[in-house]
Design a protein around this motif. Structure first.
Motif, mmCIF file in Angstrom:
data_model
loop_
_atom_site.group_PDB
_atom_site.id
_atom_site.type_symbol
_atom_site.label_atom_id
_atom_site.label_comp_id
_atom_site.label_asym_id
_atom_site.label_seq_id
_atom_site.Cartn_x
_atom_site.Cartn_y
_atom_site.Cartn_z
ATOM 1 N N GLY B 27 -21.575 13.992 15.722
ATOM 2 C CA GLY B 27 -20.958 14.139 17.694
ATOM 3 C C GLY B 27 -22.607 14.270 18.001
ATOM 4 N N GLY B 28 -22.800 13.088 18.763
ATOM 5 C CA GLY B 28 -24.373 12.478 19.264
ATOM 6 C C GLY B 28 -23.932 12.907 21.043
ATOM 7 N N THR B 29 -25.040 12.809 21.349
ATOM 8 C CA THR B 29 -25.342 12.604 22.998
ATOM 9 C C THR B 29 -25.030 11.525 23.445
ATOM 10 N N THR B 30 -24.731 10.382 22.560
ATOM 11 C CA THR B 30 -24.001 9.640 23.509
ATOM 12 C C THR B 30 -22.638 9.643 22.422
ATOM 13 N N SER B 31 -21.827 9.416 21.175
ATOM 14 C CA SER B 31 -21.105 8.861 21.129
ATOM 15 C C SER B 31 -20.829 9.911 19.920
ATOM 16 N N THR B 32 -19.367 10.167 19.516
ATOM 17 C CA THR B 32 -18.667 11.401 18.402
ATOM 18 C C THR B 32 -17.931 10.770 17.456
ATOM 19 N N VAL B 33 -18.023 10.538 16.429
ATOM 20 C CA VAL B 33 -17.082 9.968 15.127
ATOM 21 C C VAL B 33 -16.575 11.189 14.500
ATOM 22 N N CYS B 34 -15.502 10.924 14.227
ATOM 23 C CA CYS B 34 -14.370 12.188 13.456
ATOM 24 C C CYS B 34 -13.629 11.569 12.302
ATOM 25 N N ILE B 35 -13.855 11.710 11.116
ATOM 26 C CA ILE B 35 -13.388 11.096 10.418
ATOM 27 C C ILE B 35 -12.223 12.065 9.321
ATOM 28 N N CYS B 36 -10.992 12.186 8.917
ATOM 29 C CA CYS B 36 -10.064 11.867 7.986
ATOM 30 C C CYS B 36 -10.262 11.916 6.637
ATOM 31 N N MET B 37 -10.310 12.923 5.460
ATOM 32 C CA MET B 37 -10.195 12.800 3.907
ATOM 33 C C MET B 37 -9.452 13.117 3.282
ATOM 34 N N LEU B 38 -8.684 12.854 2.604
ATOM 35 C CA LEU B 38 -7.920 13.590 1.692
ATOM 36 C C LEU B 38 -8.879 14.425 0.966
ATOM 37 N N ALA B 39 -8.546 15.715 0.828
ATOM 38 C CA ALA B 39 -9.176 16.756 -0.029
ATOM 39 C C ALA B 39 -8.526 16.986 -1.333
ATOM 40 N N SER B 40 -7.255 15.891 -1.686
ATOM 41 C CA SER B 40 -7.597 15.964 -3.113
ATOM 42 C C SER B 40 -8.082 16.395 -4.337
ATOM 43 N N ALA B 41 -7.773 16.052 -5.183
ATOM 44 C CA ALA B 41 -9.199 16.026 -6.543
ATOM 45 C C ALA B 41 -8.860 15.134 -6.773
ATOM 46 N N SER B 42 -7.894 13.890 -7.258
ATOM 47 C CA SER B 42 -7.294 13.052 -7.728
ATOM 48 C C SER B 42 -8.512 11.541 -7.102
ATOM 49 N N ILE B 43 -8.778 11.694 -5.749
ATOM 50 C CA ILE B 43 -10.204 10.734 -4.972
ATOM 51 C C ILE B 43 -10.950 11.894 -4.780
ATOM 52 N N SER B 44 -11.298 12.745 -5.421
ATOM 53 C CA SER B 44 -12.252 13.626 -5.287
ATOM 54 C C SER B 44 -14.039 12.845 -5.928
ATOM 55 N N PRO B 56 -12.990 7.533 0.000
ATOM 56 C CA PRO B 56 -11.651 6.805 0.419
ATOM 57 C C PRO B 56 -11.256 7.205 2.057
ATOM 58 N N ILE B 57 -11.466 6.743 3.052
ATOM 59 C CA ILE B 57 -11.225 7.248 4.693
ATOM 60 C C ILE B 57 -10.073 7.669 4.992
ATOM 61 N N LEU B 58 -9.190 7.915 5.275
ATOM 62 C CA LEU B 58 -8.150 7.424 6.477
ATOM 63 C C LEU B 58 -7.823 7.202 7.624
ATOM 64 N N SER B 59 -8.854 8.124 8.533
ATOM 65 C CA SER B 59 -8.513 7.427 9.291
ATOM 66 C C SER B 59 -10.442 8.126 10.638
ATOM 67 N N ARG B 60 -10.285 7.311 11.459
ATOM 68 C CA ARG B 60 -11.440 7.583 11.733
ATOM 69 C C ARG B 60 -11.244 7.363 13.568
ATOM 70 N N ALA B 61 -11.924 8.012 14.261
ATOM 71 C CA ALA B 61 -11.494 8.418 16.299
ATOM 72 C C ALA B 61 -12.714 8.542 16.157
ATOM 73 N N SER B 62 -12.999 7.933 17.626
ATOM 74 C CA SER B 62 -14.459 8.617 18.175
ATOM 75 C C SER B 62 -14.423 8.264 19.459
ATOM 76 N N ALA B 63 -15.681 9.060 20.063
ATOM 77 C CA ALA B 63 -15.164 9.334 21.480
ATOM 78 C C ALA B 63 -16.607 9.092 22.358
ATOM 79 N N GLY B 64 -16.926 10.237 23.289
ATOM 80 C CA GLY B 64 -18.188 10.144 23.608
ATOM 81 C C GLY B 64 -19.033 11.340 23.409
ATOM 82 N N CYS B 65 -20.233 11.969 24.628
ATOM 83 C CA CYS B 65 -21.106 12.620 24.004
ATOM 84 C C CYS B 65 -19.952 13.671 24.127
ATOM 85 N N SER B 66 -20.795 14.818 22.623
ATOM 86 C CA SER B 66 -20.059 15.956 22.507
ATOM 87 C C SER B 66 -21.426 17.115 22.387
#
Lengths: 352, 352
Positions: B27-44, B56-66
């Protein structure tokens, strides 16, 4: 119904006179004052400017900041409306009785700012009402020169501005652009530099300073890291500027960092005044002609045992312009309004 | 269901794995990025830090300043919630599947800031979820050192901060206090000085500068007086900082005022880094030991034809600390998150 003049209560036989009332408003970044006066010819202006303070006032209402650059447009509009309605109510009058309004408001820097405030105010009153909107520096100037708009005024409170007036009507200003745009001579500027000095001392970029303990004590904080959260928790400029007395006290107790901040403030305030003097040639062609410099505001008045910011500013200006005649009027915002209403009586045409 | 690694889409057989998911947020003052990853051991995690970008990343969402110091607590909280919920939704997952969250957020300066964000986030997720909250400098550091938290990181975007890490766990920071508290090396600081230079040139306190026309053109304003209204119309720090490219371009075209502002920014950024180096003795007892300096952010990357702020900062630091090894990672916020999740895997214990 009672009114008061210079603090003394006066009786008026008929406050709902068909001549109506006029409103005068002095809006600053720290506080806003509105007065209501009868517009009847029977008590209208006469004599010299000295008579301004004896103009009879029906009521006075006060409120907080009305500078829209500081608190936002919605809050500023609400404050202006509230204080005018309150002054009218205290005078047992109402909007339809208003004949003219003088608003001297900080943050008015451009015709579009005047237009904005005009639009806020216009709908509240009959369309025949005369409305003047100016920067609050105009009221401050008038208060030091018995109503005459000639010379230079320096306001240094939460914000700061230098404003000059020639007898031929020309005007010029310097600073008054708020904290983001370099008003380092203002109360906000002084306090922000003091807070910055704490951060720098704490993280190893700046010298140690007694401002650290002195400000933490005043704010009830235990660590310099908490200063960051405190600073951004509330965007009000006046809240930051309220720390000026701590900076002055620290400087008087020998803190070099605080002393340097105050000297810088003096330099900045003097530079603003000098820019106005140069542009308007207020000191004449030879640079030595006399002219008044009216100085008002919390920073100018923050003199304690040793430090007197207003005096230092005057000294710095007189080095270049020996004709400067510093005036530090001991009048309240209420009296300032009486002077500006005096000055504008002809425009307002409620004098006969 | 598709995920992607380093920009490449990957298929996962079962994104609703009983092992659940983890969230990483930068989370920055310009933009914010969040990623979601599997927590399974098989891809750890496995292999060296180089493998972080292939997590491996399942998804990525972005927004403004946080950064709550910039936009206020309500807006920052909403942004954090929104971006996490969106990342989960994009991964066809939900809050109850979350096992751990790493939030690297600008504006986190004190344990009370961590506590504040923890309270915002805690209620959204099961109480067993592990939550780490740090300043976003931590993620930036990890991105330049393959996940290892050792050396110094300098972020100079809308805001600026220098953050140092020793191998024994000690940390120190300098600057990162926001625009009111003297972050003059930041994008906001540079742009605010440029806007101030316009005001000073206009009112006679400062030299003429091409910043005047260049910035008025970009903002679509016709007069410097209008700059005041523009500045205070919206308190967002990122909006002011967006003027940095105009300042760099003006300096490259020979404007001395713009050039001076950029040199001052370089000095300020270097001073912040040097304060951290001194306090942590990152360059060893002899002052010559090697250590990495990771530099990220819009100001560092605002190099054009001639001006390269990051390069100048590195040169200034190496004069005093010849062991400095500047690293300017060419990674996105997304990749930074992969590195920080890599660094924190043991704490998070979703690796087996």
């Amino acid at each position: 119904m009672k009114g008061y003049t210079n603090g003394e209560i006066q009786d008026f036989e008929d406050e709902t006179s068909p001549a109506g009332v006029i409103l005068g408003l002095d809006g600053g970044t720290t506080s806003t004052v509105c007065i209501c006066m009868l517009a009847s010819a029977s008590i209208s202006f006469g004599g010299g400017g000295e008579a301004a303070e004896s103009l009879p006032i029906l009521s006075r209402a006060s409120a907080g900041c009305s500078n829209f650059n500081s608190v936002g447009e919605a809050a500023a509009k609400e404050t202006l409306e509230k204080v005018m309605v309150e002054a009218l109510s205290m005078a047992h009058s109402n909007c339809s009785a208003v004949r003219a309004i003088c608003l001297a408001v900080s943050g008015v820097n451009h015709p579009s700012d005047q237009q904005k405030i005009l639009e806020w105010v216009r709908d509240l009153f009959p369309c025949s009402v005369k409305i003047i909107i100016e920067n609050d520096a105009v009221a401050a100037m008038a208060s030091g020169t018995l109503g005459k708009l000639h010379g230079c005024v320096l306001i240094a409170g939460t914000g700061c501005i230098a404003y000059g007036f020639c007898e031929d009507g020309r005007q010029a200003r310097a600073a008054g652009a708020g904290p983001i745009l370099g008003d380092w001579g203002s109360g906000y500027g002084i306090a922000a530099q003091a807070l910055t000095a704490i951060i720098r001392a704490h993280d190893g970029r700046g010298p140690q300073t007694t401002l650290m303990n002195n400000i933490l004590n005043v704010l009830g904080l235990s660590s310099p890291d908490e200063v960051i959260g405190w600073t951004y928790a509330d965007p009000s400029w006046a809240r930051i500027a309220a720390l000026v007395p701590v900076v002055v006290a620290s400087a008087e107790d020998g803190d070099e960092v605080a002393d340097k901040i105050l000297h810088y403030s003096v330099q900045e305030l003097a530079d603003s005044v000098k820019a106005v003097i140069r542009r308007l040639k207020l000191s004449g062609e030879d640079g030595k002609s006399p002219f008044p410099l009216v100085m008002v505001g919390g920073v100018i008045e923050a003199n304690n045992k040793k430090w007197d910011i207003g005096k230092e500013v005057g000294k710095l200006i007189s080095k270049d312009y020996p004709g400067v005649f510093p005036i530090r009027p001991k009048v309240s915002k209420l009296s300032r309004l009486q002077y500006i209403l005096w000055e504008w009586q002809f425009f307002l045409q409620f004098s006969q």
